[in-house]
Design an enzyme around this catalytic site. Structure first.
Site, PDB file in Angstrom:
ATOM      1  N   ASP A 357     115.408  39.843 -85.550  1.00 56.85           N
ATOM      2  CA  ASP A 357     116.166  38.745 -84.972  1.00 56.85           C
ATOM      3  C   ASP A 357     117.355  39.292 -84.182  1.00 56.85           C
ATOM      4  OD1 ASP A 357     116.946  35.842 -84.868  1.00 56.85           O
ATOM      5  OD2 ASP A 357     118.668  36.596 -85.998  1.00 56.85           O
ATOM      6  N   GLU A 393     113.427  40.839 -80.865  1.00 62.14           N
ATOM      7  CA  GLU A 393     113.851  39.668 -80.106  1.00 62.14           C
ATOM      8  C   GLU A 393     114.977  40.195 -79.215  1.00 62.14           C
ATOM      9  OE1 GLU A 393     115.208  35.068 -80.905  1.00 62.14           O
ATOM     10  OE2 GLU A 393     116.214  36.647 -82.043  1.00 62.14           O
TER      11      GLU A 393
END
Length: 751
Positions: A357, A393
């Site tokens: 993330d 990401e």
């Protein structure tokens, strides 16, 4: 309200010096070694609790301090021992120090947790009611926070083997542990929403039948429920609020005290089905927030080491994550914690990869993002981490945060340009043909450097955040009122279209367009170069009612409604399965070379040719025509397939894209060695099982908003020896027949 735990005068445990390594609480069969890093602490107390985790029995000062690690060994400690730390040191927020021994702290290396967090002012290192974080709070936080627990990691893996799916064959399937099975009729009710439920044979049979290879789970690290959500009777559903990087979340375990073993059993069952397990991990921030946040672990252990603080204003936190704090991976011990955590999950828990993330933050150094930064370099050289799948990401909200294509070799990256350009193209936006051409051929403009391969582009249409595929074709606007923020949350740039009515409709014409557009986008996803990622439920047209930010919806908005799947949903799932079967049979879609469009004089081959509907090659003027919405791509199977300079033997493909709302006539072009084109797919005729072949030069009337794929039918060779082209064609046609026979294995109801 919980009552404060009472410290008793129990007989003191026999403490020994112990070792500074390994960090955490580790049982060696005779006792437990406790080791805690803190560069700025003056004393560390180990707090032991009773078996219920309610009463603090004694506090033991760790006797040794070696290389900034406090440590001690308890011969009488065992798995199941419940403990926490109280760390002494300066409380000087302006200097970045927030030590407060009144606060019981979670071990950063804890492998198990017990209890829950009850929001109370005592959890804060300062007097929360004053709003002044320079004040000092003397209340004991123990009654309101979690404790750490020593575990016995022993587990019988049996014949478990990691699937080791090659990147070029990988298809990700993103889902949520609880949401996937909470309403699943084949899972016993007490196991729904748990690791055990996700490992249920009927569940795995369904996932496997779709043709995906790797299940990507939203965060399973232990995380914290936000108090502001609880005040609104909402919860943190997604879990991007980690507090313990080694502990599987208890809330997903049928037996919470054995979450670690239940998680391992789930992994073993997935591996047994040939499926990889990928974890979505959040190492960019923690649940402790900014200077006004609680003191639960890292902040009280060594705030100045664990977090990035504002230079010259160390009272405040750098907030590149938008969550209040940023984990400081520039510090060697913090970097060690993250890599130790990753290795633990890859070895002890046997997961197959990680999706990071806000991964740009992990590559940040004090001077900004650096693809040669400490964490990224560590992953490249680590013998464990460089052998698992690493997916970034590639963005955050800090300066220079957008880094798609900027990660080093060995990494794959979520490619949001694929999502946006494909959605925009099928919506009918102008001027997107050049972008579409790049996206469907592996996004060479982003990834063709340093020996990276097309698989580095993780292509997706939707993900957990944003509209589902169904909602992308059903809503013009987000509908997030249920989130309690008056619709202010969530992104407004959704590249969606409702085609005439906002939300559900009985209008058959609108429903037909929506269904065809879902098939168009799904076909674009699976027939493009790169690594596809499918959001769970998109294959049967799941809707969230237009909510594009369901992070706090632990209810029917987010849970997959298995018994609500209608005939149209089942048909879309069967279409999805057809796509995965065809993709597997078409290596030309997964080759490790980027396409150039240049003619190879030696081989007499052009790997890709872009065509207008009339069958002629695209010119510069055609590419810049903002009003053009139709294009064909010819992928020549004779093109060089690897670094060896020789002709390939793959099947040749012709794919037609028509985003016009009206019919467009395409001329089927000639191709060396072919006598005609066999249709494999038409999104306007999704259920067609007939083998149809058209001659070179024939015109095919392509329905508005639809997509087709043909395979070149080669000339037949006299005698018994088939050519490579013929064998490849036969292989594709066998896959076509298999797609007609196989079906998605929807589970029957539980008995």
């Amino acid at each position: 309200m919980p009552q404060a735990a009472t410290q008793t005068k129990a007989v003191r445990s026999r403490i020994k010096e112990g070792s500074p390594y390994p960090l955490g609480a580790n049982w060696d069969g005779l006792g437990v070694n406790f080791a805690l890093f803190s560069a700025h602490a003056t004393k560390v107390e180990l707090c032991l609790f009773d078996d219920a985790g309610e009463q603090e029995l004694e506090r033991i000062e760790l006797p040794e301090y070696t290389d900034e690690i406090w440590h001690g060994y308890l011969p009488d400690a065992r798995p199941g021992t419940i403990y926490g730390y109280r760390v002494h040191g300066p409380y000087e927020p302006k200097a970045g120090h927030r030590f407060n021994p009144n606060k019981l702290l979670i071990d950063p290396y804890a492998k198990g947790l017990v209890g829950s967090i009850t929001w109370n002012p005592a959890l804060f290192g300062y007097q929360m009611e004053t709003g002044d974080d320079l004040t000092f709070d003397e209340r004991d936080s123990a009654p309101f926070t979690r404790r750490s627990r020593v575990i016995d990691p022993a587990f019988t893996w049996g014949r478990d083997r990691k699937p080791h799916v090659p990147w070029e064959k990988t298809i990700f399937y993103e889902t949520h542990v609880k949401g996937f099975t909470k309403l699943h009729p084949a899972v016993p009710e007490k196991l729904r929403g748990t690791y055990a439920g996700l490992g249920n044979p009927a569940v795995l049979d369904y996932i496997k039948s779709l043709g995906v290879t790797s299940v990507e789970l939203l965060p399973v690290h232990a995380f914290v429920q936000d108090d502001y959500l609880q005040e609104k009777n909402l919860v943190n559903y997604w879990g991007y609020n980690t507090i313990s990087f080694f502990t599987p979340a208890r809330r997903y375990a049928a037996v919470p005290d054995f979450a670690f073993s239940e998680f391992k059993e789930m992994v073993a069952r997935m591996h047994g089905a040939g499926l990889e397990v990928i974890l979505d991990v959040v190492y960019n921030h923690t649940a402790e927030g900014n200077e006004k946040g609680p003191t639960l672990s890292f902040k009280g252990v060594d705030n100045a080491s664990y977090y990035r603080l504002m230079p010259g204003e160390e009272r405040y936190y750098i907030n590149d994550t938008g969550t209040g704090n940023t984990f400081n991976l520039s510090h060697p011990r913090v970097l060690q914690l993250v890599t130790d955590s990753l290795r633990y999950w890859a070895t002890e828990m046997r997961v197959d990869g990680f999706r990071f993330d806000l991964a740009t933050i992990l590559g940040r150094e004090p001077h900004g993002f650096d693809e040669g930064g400490g964490f990224l370099d560590t992953c490249r050289q680590d013998p464990v981490l460089n052998s698992v799948k690493l997916i970034a990401e590639p963005w955050d909200c800090g300066p220079g945060g957008y880094q798609v294509g900027g990660f080093p070799p060995g990494w794959a990256e979520w490619n949001d340009r694929f999502r946006d350009d494909v959605r925009g193209y099928w919506r009918g936006d102008s001027g997107l043909l050049p972008s579409l051409a790049s996206r469907i051929t592996g996004s060479a403009d982003k990834f063709n450097k340093r020996g990276r391969k097309p698989w580095a582009s993780v292509n997706f249409l939707t993900a957990h955040d944003g509209f589902t595929l169904n909602d992308t074709v059903s809503y013009n606007e987000k509908h997030n009122l249920a989130n309690g923020e008056d619709g202010r949350d969530g992104h407004s740039h959704n590249l969606s279209n409702n085609y005439g009515v906002e939300g559900p409709t009985d209008d058959e014409a609108i429903k037909a367009v929506r269904t065809r557009q879902m098939r168009n986008m799904m076909a674009t996803l699976f027939l493009s170069r790169g690594t596809p990622m499918l959001l769970a439920g998109d294959e049967f047209a799941r809707s969230q009612g237009g909510n594009n930010n369901a992070y706090c919806q632990d209810n029917e908005i987010s849970w997959l409604d298995w018994e609500g799947i209608d005939e149209a949903g089942r048909d879309l799932a069967e279409f999805t399965q057809r796509l995965t079967i065809l993709r597997e049979a078409l290596p030309i879609l997964t080759r490790g070379r980027f396409l150039s469009g240049a003619y190879d004089e030696d081989l007499g081959v052009k790997d890709v040719t872009w065509l207008r509907p009339d069958g002629e090659e695209m010119s510069t003027e055609n590419w810049t025509d903002g009003g053009a919405h139709s294009i064909a791509v010819l992928l020549d199977g004779r093109a060089q397939a690897s670094g060896i300079h020789r002709r390939g033997g793959d099947a040749t493909l012709l794919i037609l894209y028509n985003a016009y709302s009206d019919l467009v006539s395409f001329t089927l072009p000639s191709s060396v060695g072919g006598v005609g084109w066999t249709r494999l797919l038409d999104t306007n005729l999704p259920d067609s099982q007939e083998v149809g072949t058209w001659e070179i030069g024939d015109r095919y009337e392509v329905t508005g908003r639809s997509m087709l794929m043909f395979v070149l039918k080669p000339e037949e060779t006299e005698g018994d020896e088939a050519t490579k082209m013929e064998r490849s064609y036969q292989h594709v046609m066998q896959a076509f027949e298999r797609a007609n026979i196989e079906s998605v294995r929807f589970a029957p109801s539980a008995t």
